[in-house]
Design an enzyme around this catalytic site. Structure first.
Site: not given
Length: 326
Positions: A58, A145
């Site tokens: 992010y 992830h």
């Protein structure tokens, strides 16, 4: 919907019904103003949120840095913190001033670059870097992830490394976070993870996780966090806008019409589509929490209240009768 906490994994952690997902702090889609982003985490805390999720992905580390800044003066033992492994950040020697990461949806300078790495060494490096960016002494939960094209590497490298970290007491729990259920279900069955984060696949418009992932999680005693319950926008408002988005693309007219019908049922009972979107997954016994993003303090305050009061059972019955669930 009860506001009581639920067990989160097998390591003694508990979470409330709403968590904060910090992609917006990494300038998802657009830069957050400097007079806005510092107020988001305090607003979440004031609203009762005690679970915070982030990732190196992010904003090329910016979300971790900003989340850490927001948490810095808060009591560490009173919140649960998760981040992710699988993308190691490195300096970008090819950076040119003015270049941004908007191709990956984040409006940040590309002074860093991601390297996909699901090896043991990659996991350990990622954890060390995340601790530094967050400015904390420990992370509670680590997720592998998006290992969609790296299943073997995750099974052979990342998961054994995370199991080692959990057995050493470095972390409390570990799991995987993905936008699909098939691989998550295999991980639930083939590893000793104790939490998964499922995005976009257990929502009012796509409840497909109930076919494979949720039964497997119940069977194996694995906690489920559900993310992206608004399907990237179409379920975030009381009525869908004409330009509503669904999974990061334009929503079809048919889908907009379906959400309009859901809204009509909701309005008859004095509830809203966002309330339905949040409370739908929380009705399943395998689901512990719903992770919601927010661009502003006002959004997180609104989101924190969507789990209560409980949507009347008659609403779910009517939606099912009209074929609007699933």
């Amino acid at each position: 919907m009860e506001q009581t906490t639920r067990p989160f994994g097998r390591g003694g952690l508990t979470v409330g019904p709403i968590g904060y997902g910090s992609a917006a702090l990494g300038n998802l889609f657009a830069a957050r103003p400097d007079d806005v982003w510092p107020r988001i985490v305090p607003a979440a805390w004031q609203a009762g949120i005690r679970y915070f999720d982030t990732a190196p992905h992010y904003g090329l580390g910016l979300a971790e840095e900003r989340l850490g800044a927001g948490l810095r003066d808060l009591p560490r033992d009173e919140y649960v913190l998760s981040t992710k492994v699988g993308r190691v950040l490195e300096p970008n020697p090819e950076y040119r001033p003015g270049e941004t990461d908007i191709a990956n949806l984040f409006d940040v300078p590309t002074t860093r670059r991601r390297r996909r790495d699901y090896s043991r060494d990659g996991v350990l490096r990622s954890v060390e870097d995340s601790l530094e960016r967050l400015g904390v002494d420990r992370i509670d939960v680590l997720f592998v992830h998006d290992p969609d094209e790296f299943e073997r590497e995750a099974l052979e490298g990342a998961f054994p490394a995370l199991d080692e970290l959990r057995s050493q007491g470095v972390i409390r729990s570990y799991g995987a976070g993905m936008n699909q259920t098939g691989m998550l279900t295999r991980f639930v069955r083939e590893t000793d993870l104790d939490i998964v984060m499922c995005a976009n696949r257990y929502t009012l418009l796509d409840p497909s996780a109930e076919r494979d992932l949720l039964p497997a999680a119940q069977e194996r005693g694995v906690s489920v966090a559900v993310a992206a319950v608004f399907n990237s926008g179409i379920l975030a408002t009381e009525r869908p806008r004409a330009d509503a988005t669904f999974e990061y693309g334009a929503a079809s007219p048919e889908l907009i019409a379906r959400v309009d019908r859901i809204a009509e049922v909701a309005e008859r009972h004095g509830v809203t589509v966002p309330q339905l979107a949040v409370q739908f997954p929380l009705r399943h016994p395998a689901v512990c929490t719903v992770v919601l993003g927010a661009d502003t303090p006002e959004q997180i305050e609104r989101n924190a209240g969507l789990a209560t009061p409980a949507v009347p059972e008659a609403v779910w019955d009517e939606l099912a009768a009209e074929g609007l669930l699933g």
